[in-house]
Design a protein around this motif. Structure first.
Motif, short mmCIF file in Angstrom:
data_model
loop_
_atom_site.label_atom_id
_atom_site.label_comp_id
_atom_site.label_asym_id
_atom_site.label_seq_id
_atom_site.Cartn_x
_atom_site.Cartn_y
_atom_site.Cartn_z
N LYS A 121 56.32 32.74 42.35
CA LYS A 121 55.06 32.46 43.16
C LYS A 121 54.73 33.80 43.79
CE LYS A 121 54.68 27.16 42.53
NZ LYS A 121 53.78 26.01 42.95
N PRO A 122 53.41 34.51 43.39
CA PRO A 122 53.01 35.76 43.37
C PRO A 122 52.51 35.55 44.81
CG PRO A 122 51.67 34.86 41.85
CD PRO A 122 52.32 34.04 41.74
N VAL A 123 52.25 36.65 46.11
CA VAL A 123 52.45 36.90 46.95
C VAL A 123 51.24 38.41 47.35
CG1 VAL A 123 52.29 36.53 49.43
CG2 VAL A 123 53.74 35.37 47.78
N ILE A 124 49.61 38.14 47.60
CA ILE A 124 48.84 38.93 47.84
C ILE A 124 49.64 39.40 49.54
CG2 ILE A 124 46.82 39.92 47.70
CD1 ILE A 124 46.54 38.32 44.53
N PHE A 125 49.89 40.44 49.54
CA PHE A 125 49.23 41.02 51.45
C PHE A 125 48.14 41.69 51.75
CE2 PHE A 125 54.08 40.33 50.62
CZ PHE A 125 54.43 39.74 51.47
N GLY A 141 49.89 30.33 44.18
CA GLY A 141 50.99 31.67 44.63
C GLY A 141 49.62 31.68 45.88
N ILE A 142 50.02 32.92 46.47
CA ILE A 142 48.97 33.10 47.72
C ILE A 142 48.15 34.44 47.08
CG2 ILE A 142 49.24 33.89 50.04
CD1 ILE A 142 52.33 32.77 50.32
N GLY A 143 47.16 34.09 47.18
CA GLY A 143 46.26 34.69 47.21
C GLY A 143 45.78 35.73 48.47
N LEU A 144 46.65 35.01 49.90
CA LEU A 144 46.04 36.40 50.54
C LEU A 144 46.39 36.07 51.81
CD1 LEU A 144 44.22 37.85 52.50
CD2 LEU A 144 42.41 36.03 52.76
N PHE A 145 47.89 37.19 52.12
CA PHE A 145 48.72 36.91 53.12
C PHE A 145 47.99 37.46 54.21
CE2 PHE A 145 51.96 37.30 56.06
CZ PHE A 145 52.61 36.55 56.44
N LEU A 148 55.07 43.23 44.02
CA LEU A 148 54.52 44.11 45.16
C LEU A 148 53.04 43.33 44.99
CD1 LEU A 148 54.68 44.20 48.49
CD2 LEU A 148 54.73 46.43 47.79
N ASN A 149 52.56 42.70 45.92
CA ASN A 149 50.18 43.12 45.13
C ASN A 149 50.13 43.22 46.57
OD1 ASN A 149 49.98 41.92 42.83
ND2 ASN A 149 51.67 40.08 43.85
N ILE A 150 49.52 44.28 46.78
CA ILE A 150 49.02 44.90 48.12
C ILE A 150 47.70 44.94 47.91
CG2 ILE A 150 48.74 46.84 49.78
CD1 ILE A 150 51.39 45.67 49.54
N MET A 151 46.58 44.67 48.94
CA MET A 151 45.20 44.68 48.74
C MET A 151 44.49 45.30 50.26
SD MET A 151 42.92 41.37 47.72
CE MET A 151 43.11 40.02 48.94
#
Length: 463
Positions: free
Chosen positions: A212-216, A176-180, A273-276
């Motif tokens: 696949k997860p994406v963390i924005f 996945g994308i661990g940091l967008f 949705l994954n927000i960081m």
């Protein structure tokens, strides 16, 4: 020749101004970036900002050589994310290299060949051929699981920031994308991106990522990532890296964050949705940032808009103070990601953009590894999902150390996935953990050399 560093710095500014004036009087109004590169090019400069780098055509830009720069400077991070070889700390390179000189750049060996002869070119071509063979071997690993010899599955995601980066998920076989990095869109724009423009980008990224997860990560501007159309401060900061940047700007200029929150929520309709949030120093900052999103979520819910299936909120641990509040943060967050680039400069009180400090401190130092080991253990005890998304995780030996002290999730540049996966599949974590515990109990002067020697004896694949 000017020996005084302050006067030398001012002379560089005058040179840049002189070059611009020469272009104007000769009728060349644009820069190489804005006018476009006409052939494959290696860019040579004193220094470069992230926004400037993003202006260049990545199809033509084959390398960057800087007189200054550092391993953890944002321009270096972005260059690696774009798979552009970059070499920093090359003294007096602008006095050595002339316009249209033939150059050979080998960042693996920290070597730049200026006006090479035939034998140099042949040797370089042999190195390129060897590199291509290694890459082919890494490509063969794409569909293989990153599992250690003792059976531990490691989660490998990629860092991204541009729409085209998402294609690397399939090419690398990443999880996945661990940091967008959402600020990339802001850095390449001539004006503040609209909500509709942000929404389109986030929706395209999520669609391309599939299941696949994406963390924005919310917009991280300021410091060495200024926006020409947005003034974060009314005054010049003496130390921008520790100043008004990232979430601090977002919470003050809440319109910026509200627009982004709404765009992300709408883009993720029917999805997870994954927000960081970046640059969290204390738990209350996380609470305020989450409240901005929750308010926008309520706004859309009241208007019967389709919403995300779920929203997970995470924080970046870059400010060491947050490590002392993990017990307070544990019930608030869904995940925690360590940004080793900023964390390193804060732990060592060393500005990563300062060329004199660029090579002074090593990630494989007892101070950093002991700190990270303590965070990993505490996170495990508290049930916090923990990962690393800094440059440290993309170097095989450094990543080996991270795994040995308890990390099981890494987010790295797409180009690093193959080498890291090869390293993971060649190690026994039980043995590696025991070895590093012993090394950290009585740290040697050169920890990197000792760990390298151990890895070679164990036949660990370090690329």
């Amino acid at each position: 020749q000017i020996d005084d560093p302050l006067l030398a710095e001012r002379m560089h500014d005058l040179e840049d101004l002189a070059n611009r004036l020469l272009r104007i009087v000769s009728g060349q109004m644009g820069t190489a970036a804005t006018m476009g590169l006409r052939q494959d090019t290696i860019l040579v400069a004193r220094n470069l900002g992230p926004a400037e780098l993003l202006e260049y055509d990545r199809r033509r830009l084959k390398g960057v050589v800087l007189e200054e720069g550092s391993l953890t400077a944002h321009v270096t991070i972005i260059a690696r994310a774009m798979d552009i070889p970059i070499l920093g700390q090359v003294k007096n390179v602008r006095q050595t290299v002339r316009e249209n000189d033939h150059l050979l750049l080998n960042v693996d060996d920290n070597a730049l060949y200026v006006r090479p002869n035939e034998s140099m070119e042949q040797e370089f071509e042999a190195q390129v051929e060897l590199t291509q063979k290694k890459r082919a071997a890494y490509t063969d690993l794409r569909d293989r699981e990153p599992v250690t010899r003792d059976g531990t599955r490691i989660d490998l995601k990629i860092n991204a920031g541009l729409r085209d980066d998402v294609a690397m998920l399939k090419l690398t076989g990443a999880d996945g994308i661990g940091l967008f990095r959402t600020e990339f869109q802001f850095l390449v724009a001539a004006a503040m991106p609209s909500r509709s423009g942000q929404l389109r980008l986030y929706r395209d990224v999520l669609s391309a990522a599939g299941d696949k997860p994406v963390i924005f990560r919310t917009v991280d501007i300021g410091g060495d990532k200024p926006l020409p159309y947005f003034q974060a401060n009314d005054f010049k900061e003496e130390n921008p890296a520790m100043g008004w940047r990232a979430l601090r700007v977002g919470l003050e200029r809440d319109a910026l964050m509200k627009v982004q929150a709404r765009a992300l929520i709408e883009a993720a309709a029917g999805r997870k949705l994954n927000i960081m949030f970046p640059m969290i120093a204390e738990p209350w900052e996380f609470d305020e940032a989450k409240a901005v999103f929750e308010k926008q979520l309520k706004f859309l819910r009241d208007r019967k808009k389709q919403l995300p299936v779920s929203i997970r909120y995470g924080a970046m641990l870059e400010v060491p103070a947050l490590a002392e509040c993990l017990d307070l943060l544990a019930k608030r967050i869904d995940f925690l990601s360590i940004g080793t680039n900023d964390l390193t400069q804060f732990l060592f009180a060393a500005d990563r953009s300062n060329p004199k400090l660029a090579e002074r401190f090593d990630w494989l130092s007892p101070a950093i590894l002991r700190f990270l080991r303590r965070v990993a253990k505490q996170a495990d005890d508290l049930g916090i999902e923990l990962s690393v998304c800094g440059e440290m995780g993309g170097r095989p030996l450094d990543a080996l150390a991270l795994l040995a002290i308890g990390f099981r999730r890494l987010s790295i540049t797409p180009a690093s996935v193959g080498p890291i996966k090869a390293m993971v599949r060649s190690i026994d974590l039980v043995e590696a953990s025991a070895a590093l515990d012993g090394i950290l109990a009585e740290p040697p002067h050169d920890l990197r050399a000792v760990l390298t020697n151990w890895a070679e004896q164990q036949k660990v694949d370090l690329g």
